[in-house]
Design a protein around this motif. Structure first.
Motif, short mmCIF file in Angstrom:
data_model
loop_
_atom_site.label_atom_id
_atom_site.label_comp_id
_atom_site.label_asym_id
_atom_site.label_seq_id
_atom_site.Cartn_x
_atom_site.Cartn_y
_atom_site.Cartn_z
N GLU A 123 -4.64 5.73 5.02
CA GLU A 123 -3.77 6.89 5.26
C GLU A 123 -2.68 6.96 4.18
O GLU A 123 -2.42 8.01 3.60
CB GLU A 123 -3.11 6.78 6.64
CG GLU A 123 -4.03 7.10 7.82
CD GLU A 123 -4.49 8.55 7.81
OE1 GLU A 123 -3.68 9.43 7.40
OE2 GLU A 123 -5.65 8.82 8.20
N PHE A 124 -2.12 5.81 3.95
CA PHE A 124 -1.00 5.72 3.00
C PHE A 124 -1.46 6.14 1.60
O PHE A 124 -0.78 6.90 0.91
CB PHE A 124 -0.44 4.29 2.99
CG PHE A 124 0.86 4.16 2.26
CD1 PHE A 124 2.02 4.73 2.77
CD2 PHE A 124 0.94 3.48 1.06
CE1 PHE A 124 3.22 4.61 2.11
CE2 PHE A 124 2.13 3.35 0.39
CZ PHE A 124 3.28 3.93 0.92
N THR A 125 -2.65 5.66 1.25
CA THR A 125 -3.19 6.01 -0.06
C THR A 125 -3.36 7.53 -0.17
O THR A 125 -2.96 8.14 -1.18
CB THR A 125 -4.57 5.34 -0.25
OG1 THR A 125 -4.41 3.96 0.03
CG2 THR A 125 -5.07 5.53 -1.66
N ASN A 126 -3.88 8.12 0.86
CA ASN A 126 -4.06 9.57 0.83
C ASN A 126 -2.73 10.31 0.72
O ASN A 126 -2.62 11.30 0.00
CB ASN A 126 -4.80 10.02 2.09
CG ASN A 126 -6.29 9.71 1.97
OD1 ASN A 126 -6.74 9.29 0.91
ND2 ASN A 126 -7.02 9.89 3.06
N ILE A 127 -1.75 9.80 1.44
CA ILE A 127 -0.43 10.46 1.39
C ILE A 127 0.14 10.39 -0.02
O ILE A 127 0.64 11.39 -0.56
CB ILE A 127 0.53 9.82 2.42
CG1 ILE A 127 0.07 10.18 3.84
CG2 ILE A 127 1.96 10.28 2.19
CD1 ILE A 127 0.83 9.47 4.95
N ILE A 128 0.04 9.21 -0.64
CA ILE A 128 0.57 9.06 -2.00
C ILE A 128 -0.17 9.99 -2.95
O ILE A 128 0.42 10.64 -3.82
CB ILE A 128 0.45 7.60 -2.48
CG1 ILE A 128 1.28 6.65 -1.61
CG2 ILE A 128 0.87 7.48 -3.96
CD1 ILE A 128 2.77 6.83 -1.71
N MET A 129 -1.46 10.05 -2.80
CA MET A 129 -2.25 10.92 -3.67
C MET A 129 -1.86 12.38 -3.47
O MET A 129 -1.77 13.15 -4.42
CB MET A 129 -3.73 10.73 -3.40
CG MET A 129 -4.24 9.40 -3.93
SD MET A 129 -5.93 9.56 -4.40
CE MET A 129 -6.49 7.89 -4.40
N LEU A 130 -1.58 12.73 -2.24
CA LEU A 130 -1.14 14.09 -1.95
C LEU A 130 0.20 14.35 -2.62
O LEU A 130 0.42 15.39 -3.24
CB LEU A 130 -1.04 14.27 -0.42
CG LEU A 130 -0.64 15.69 0.03
CD1 LEU A 130 -1.72 16.70 -0.34
CD2 LEU A 130 -0.37 15.73 1.53
N TYR A 131 1.04 13.35 -2.50
CA TYR A 131 2.36 13.47 -3.15
C TYR A 131 2.18 13.67 -4.64
O TYR A 131 2.80 14.54 -5.26
CB TYR A 131 3.21 12.21 -2.85
CG TYR A 131 4.58 12.21 -3.51
CD1 TYR A 131 5.36 13.38 -3.58
CD2 TYR A 131 5.11 11.04 -4.04
CE1 TYR A 131 6.61 13.36 -4.16
CE2 TYR A 131 6.36 11.02 -4.62
CZ TYR A 131 7.11 12.18 -4.69
OH TYR A 131 8.34 12.17 -5.26
N GLY A 132 1.30 12.87 -5.21
CA GLY A 132 1.00 12.99 -6.64
C GLY A 132 0.50 14.38 -6.97
O GLY A 132 0.96 15.01 -7.93
N ALA A 133 -0.41 14.86 -6.17
CA ALA A 133 -0.99 16.18 -6.41
C ALA A 133 0.09 17.25 -6.36
O ALA A 133 0.19 18.12 -7.23
CB ALA A 133 -2.08 16.46 -5.39
#
Lengths: 701, 122
Positions: A245-255
């Protein structure tokens, strides 16, 4: 140096990261897979701790290294690409290795656990780096530090990922959804803090534009590749669902961040040029104002002016035309050779009047017939005057190859730098002058001090003699010297001298002359002999241009006689009754001729002294004092004053003379030292004073 | 600032320096450069004409002393002419008449040089 030698291994947080990473490894290897809640909590705690310490140590690392934002973004891009491939390959490799990946992960063996752990560490490292980099960019060029925003966001991230994992039931999903929404909200807010792009130059902005598109795409692709059924998800979830979940959130933040970054950079592009130049102007103005106060070296200053001109205006090359020994030369050439600049100088000096140029002027090279000889196709020229002390000292030239004229913006920039340069040139000139003036004044102070110490502090007391001496120094020490030598109770030697030349060198020679006369007077009485010895010494020590005029006398009070010799000095005046007589025995100035000739031509005279006979010694500071018409005060007038006042006290006579001299030359500065020594013979002083002394004493009582 | 200037005139093998104005420490270098110029050109027979000189200071006098030795060693001389009373008095006080030949006119000085040449050639 210390910062450079910083090693991440020695960092305390990094060590903790290694410790927790190790514990995690051991924990997973020995206790693979379990659905116990306690197992999951411990596992998540270990992962959280490991990532947190990596996060902190990376922050320290990046801040110590002072990594530029562009290289940070570049790194994110590279890591993103790496992760992209990692996700792709994990799918195929895992499928190749194990028939049923899902089953295998649920009941893992040593190999699959190892692979999973390695994979998770790489992904964990990636997201940590992204988070650290974005944090760094968040704080970059922020005037107010707002840790709370970023911190809140990260806390929401953690909470959202944890709640999504632990509170899976339908009824409680709103909690994780709320955290998720809050996280996204914070991402949006924090993504707007990208004012740092304003501070990078145009080239970097272009790079940033391309990079942000690529990274944006990579983030979206990577995010897309981590969906429900992917091996990526399975691998991460097998270790810790929260981490996924955390990885996805960070990637979303990056995006989101790079999306915002892309558009912001895009909107900054049209103004990038202007912004660049303004920023350059501001920084160079700051540099200039520093320069103005510091500059001592003109060449350094010229280099700076031309350097900044090429950087700030749209000029391709710049230099300064300077006038040296009536020739115009190019100095401080920037981006142009001397052959070219000298050619253009001729053109400029034809078109522009050196003396009357008032402001920055533009010239078209089209009108230059020899432009074919130039190695570069320069098209436009801007010429500005460099003024100091209201006078043009040089021309500041900027040229460009572009056909387009220099615009107003360029004109202002070039004119500003020319003005600054003018001020600096003026300053450095003033500074040099004041240093020189200070030096001269110090030197004269020293010279005056020497002179003061050399001259006698008081007059000797002899019963038959009244003595008065007076010395008025000129601004530049003139080299006058007089002295008395009390040879015995009945014998007084006296000397007056004038060293040719002025200032400190004259003062030093005075000191030498004093030494010579002082020592000679102790052993020799004859004025003639003393002068002969003095000449011998001085002829050998003085340079050929320098000489000393001197007159030496000896009064024997027992005999009432004076012997006197003169070496090139003004004659002494001998006042007897109402007449004045020049005592002018033959003699050449000291240091002018060899001793044989000096001795042959030097005479000594002997004079019997009678009551009130007065001997006046002086230097040419009196007789050659000038009025505004440059007339001399003259010996005749001097003698008249002495005779008129001959019955007054000696000190009064001296005062009167000086008064007359200063009145005569009040419109003309005192050019030379003035020395006046008067001796009066009092034959009866002894008798009278002896006779009157008791009465005198009685009267006092 | 008082002005000073010199002009150089060649009279056969004799060089004449005409002085004008005020010769002091500040203007002395002008005369110095005249002397070095002549010495460099091996012209050692020099007449200095004081006709237009208004004033001379001790530093001005020093100039003559600086070069005389070299000039005389090269069998030349500096002869001084046309001094006014004030200037002559300054030279006289220092005993310059004992060191230099001082003439009333330039011609006298020229003749003196010529006489010496004849004596020398005999």
């Amino acid at each position: 140096m210390e910062k450079d030698s910083f090693k991440i291994i020695e960092n305390f947080q990094f060590r903790l990261f290694l410790v927790f990473g190790g514990i995690l490894l051991i924990f997973k290897l020995f206790l693979p897979g379990s659905n116990l809640i306690i197992y999951r909590v411990v596992s998540d705690f270990l992962i959280l701790a490991t990532i947190s310490f990596l996060f902190i140590s990376l922050i320290v690392f990046i801040e110590r290294r002072k990594v530029s934002p562009i290289s940070l973004i570049m790194n994110i891009g590279i890591l993103n690409a790496f992760v992209f491939f990692l996700i792709m390959f994990s799918e195929s490799i895992m499928s190749l290795l194990f028939e049923n990946v899902n089953d295998r992960l649920n009941n893992p063996g040593l190999v699959s656990t190892g692979l999973t752990l390695g994979y998770v560490l790489l992904i964990g490292g990636f997201i940590t780096y992204v988070l650290v980099a974005l944090r760094h960019l968040f704080f970059l060029k922020q005037s107010s530090t707002q840790h709370i925003y970023f911190l809140t966001m990260v806390v929401f991230f953690v909470l959202a990922s944890l709640t999504a994992n632990y509170l899976k039931s339908e009824e409680l999903s709103f909690i994780s959804n709320t955290f998720m929404i809050l996280s996204v909200l914070m991402m949006l807010i924090n993504s707007l803090r990208i004012s740092w792009i304003a501070f990078i130059v145009k080239k970097e902005k272009i790079a940033l534009l391309i990079l942000s598109v690529v990274i944006e795409v990579l983030f979206i692709v990577n995010l897309n590749n981590t969906g429900e059924t992917t091996v990526h998800k399975m691998m991460l979830s097998s270790l810790s669902p929260s981490l996924h979940e955390f990885t996805n959130i960070i990637m979303l933040y990056g995006a989101i961040y790079f999306g915002v970054l892309f558009f912001t950079t895009l909107f900054h592009m049209p103004t990038a040029d202007v912004f660049d130049r303004k920023a350059e102007e501001v920084s160079s103005l700051q540099y200039f104002s520093k320069l103005i106060t510091q500059v001592l070296d003109f060449n350094e200053l010229a280099e700076t002016v031309t350097d900044i001109t090429t950087r700030v205006s749209s000029a391709d090359a710049s230099w300064i035309i300077w006038k040296e020994n009536d020739e115009f030369v190019s100095i401080a050439n920037k981006n142009i050779g001397f052959v070219d600049s000298n050619l253009i100088n001729r053109f400029i000096l034809e078109k522009v009047d050196w003396k009357t140029l008032k402001e920055t002027t533009f010239l078209r090279m089209r009108e230059f017939e020899r432009k074919a000889e130039l190695s570069q196709p320069y098209k436009a020229v801007a010429v500005s005057p460099l003024k100091a002390h209201g006078e043009i000292k040089g021309l500041h030239v900027a040229v460009r190859k572009n056909e387009a004229k220099f615009n107003d913006e360029d004109k202002n920039a070039i004119a500003t730098f020319s003005d600054y340069a003018s001020v600096s040139i003026e300053n450095s000139r003033l500074l040099e002058e004041s240093i020189e003036k200070e030096r001269l004044e110090k030197e004269l102070d020293v010279a005056r001090e020497i002179q003061k110490k050399i001259l006698p502090s008081k007059n000797p007391e002899y019963e038959n003699l009244e003595i008065s001496s007076l010395f008025v120094p000129a601004f530049e020490v003139g080299g006058d010297y007089y002295d008395f030598f009390e040879i015995s109770d009945s014998k007084l030697g006296f000397v007056i001298a004038d060293v040719s030349g002025k200032g400190i060198s004259a003062a030093f020679i005075m000191a030498e002359v004093k030494g010579i006369f002082q020592s000679l007077s102790k052993t020799i009485e004859s004025p003639r002999k003393i002068l002969i010895y003095a000449n011998e010494i001085l002829k050998n020590t003085l340079d050929s241009k320098t000489f000393v005029s001197a007159a030496y006398g000896l009064i024997d009070t027992n005999e009432a006689k004076m012997s006197f010799a003169r070496a090139g000095h003004c004659p002494a005046l001998f006042l007897k009754n109402n007449t004045s007589q020049n005592l002018r025995p033959s003699g050449i100035g000291l240091g002018l001729s060899d001793n044989k000739q000096f001795e042959e031509t030097l005479d000594e005279i002997k004079i019997d002294l009678d009551e009130n006979d007065t001997i006046v010694l002086y230097t040419d500071g009196i007789t050659e004092a000038k009025n505004e018409k440059l007339d001399d005060f003259g010996e005749k007038y001097f003698t008249e004053i002495l005779l008129e006042n001959r019955n007054r006290h000696l000190d009064e006579i001296s005062k009167k003379v000086i008064q007359e001299v200063s009145m005569f030359s009040h419109n003309h500065s005192q050019y030379d030292d003035i020395t006046l020594v008067i001796l009066k013979w009092k034959q009866k002083t002894k008798l009278v004073s002896l006779g009157e002394e008791p009465g005198h004493n009685r009267m006092e009582k | 600032m008082a002005e000073f200037s010199t002009t150089l005139v060649d009279k056969g093998n004799i060089s004449v320096i005409n002085l004008e104005g005020y010769l002091d420490a500040h203007t002395a270098p002008i005369l110095e450069s005249n002397f070095t110029e002549l010495i460099d050109a091996s012209k050692f027979k020099i007449i200095v004409n004081f006709q237009e000189l208004a004033y001379i200071s001790s530093a001005g006098l020093g100039v003559f002393m600086a070069y005389i030795e070299k000039i005389r060693n090269n069998s030349g001389d500096i002869k001084l002419t046309n001094m006014n009373d004030k200037v002559y008095n300054i030279f006289d006080l220092l005993g310059f008449p004992l060191l230099y030949e001082i003439f009333e006119t330039e011609d006298q000085a020229v003749n003196k040089f010529k006489e010496n040449d004849e004596v020398g050639s005999k």
